[in-house]
Design a protein around this motif. Structure first.
Motif, short mmCIF file in Angstrom:
data_model
loop_
_atom_site.label_atom_id
_atom_site.label_comp_id
_atom_site.label_asym_id
_atom_site.label_seq_id
_atom_site.Cartn_x
_atom_site.Cartn_y
_atom_site.Cartn_z
N PRO A 1 -3.68 3.44 2.47
CA PRO A 1 -4.12 3.38 1.08
C PRO A 1 -4.96 4.59 0.68
O PRO A 1 -5.85 5.01 1.41
N ARG B 1 -10.07 -2.89 -5.29
CA ARG B 1 -11.43 -3.46 -5.40
C ARG B 1 -11.67 -4.02 -6.79
O ARG B 1 -12.26 -5.08 -6.94
N PRO C 1 -7.61 6.73 -1.88
CA PRO C 1 -8.85 6.34 -2.55
C PRO C 1 -8.61 5.68 -3.91
O PRO C 1 -9.29 4.72 -4.26
N ARG D 1 -8.07 -0.25 8.02
CA ARG D 1 -8.61 0.46 6.84
C ARG D 1 -8.77 -0.49 5.66
O ARG D 1 -9.78 -0.46 4.96
N LEU D 2 -7.78 -1.34 5.45
CA LEU D 2 -7.91 -2.33 4.39
C LEU D 2 -9.14 -3.20 4.59
O LEU D 2 -9.91 -3.45 3.66
N THR E 1 0.81 -1.21 0.00
CA THR E 1 0.00 0.00 0.00
C THR E 1 0.84 1.26 0.00
O THR E 1 0.36 2.33 -0.35
N ILE F 1 -12.55 -0.97 4.14
CA ILE F 1 -12.96 -0.37 2.87
C ILE F 1 -12.44 -1.07 1.63
O ILE F 1 -12.97 -0.85 0.54
N ALA F 2 -11.41 -1.86 1.75
CA ALA F 2 -10.79 -2.39 0.55
C ALA F 2 -11.02 -3.87 0.30
O ALA F 2 -11.01 -4.31 -0.83
N TRP G 1 -5.94 3.88 -4.75
CA TRP G 1 -5.43 2.54 -4.47
C TRP G 1 -6.59 1.61 -4.12
O TRP G 1 -6.67 0.48 -4.61
N VAL G 2 -7.50 2.09 -3.27
CA VAL G 2 -8.65 1.29 -2.87
C VAL G 2 -9.50 0.92 -4.08
O VAL G 2 -9.90 -0.23 -4.25
#
Length: 114
Positions: free
Chosen positions: A8, A17, A10, A45-46, A4, A49-50, A12-13
């Motif tokens: 990360p 995804r 936005p 966070r991963l 990351t 959201i990811a 990257w996310v």
């Protein structure tokens, strides 16, 4: 494993995804971060959201016994590390050492691909 480069972004996310949306339930990603608040917050966070709902995120070399290595931390810092680990879904991190350690100080061990 994925890299990351810190927290990360936005973009990257969104890219992650797109790459992972069709992965099977058996897929596991490993997060190898610093053993500190930041490393555990990135993992949380991963997870939040990811990671696709069906994919598992597991710690890699973040639950090692530090054997006196590392820097001492306050209870509040350890509590923040624990809270982030729990948000990442890592219930085994109910007890953390009162130490932090940069991942560069941990010997590299690659996961088995079998």
């Amino acid at each position: 494993m994925v890299f990351t480069g810190g927290m990360p972004s936005p973009a990257w996310v969104a890219g992650f995804r797109a790459l992972t949306c069709e992965l099977p339930r058996s897929m596991v990603f490993h997060h190898w971060g610093d053993i500190d608040v930041g490393g555990f917050r990135i993992a949380a966070r991963l997870q939040e959201i990811a990671m696709p709902a069906s994919v598992s995120l597991q710690p890699w070399l973040m639950d090692i016994t530090l054997d006196g290595r590392g820097n001492e931390v306050k209870d509040s810092t350890r509590d923040a590390m624990r809270a982030a680990a729990i948000r990442a879904g890592w219930s085994t991190f109910d007890r953390l050492p009162a130490l932090t350690l940069e991942q560069e100080r941990v010997g590299v061990i690659l996961p088995s691909l079998i």
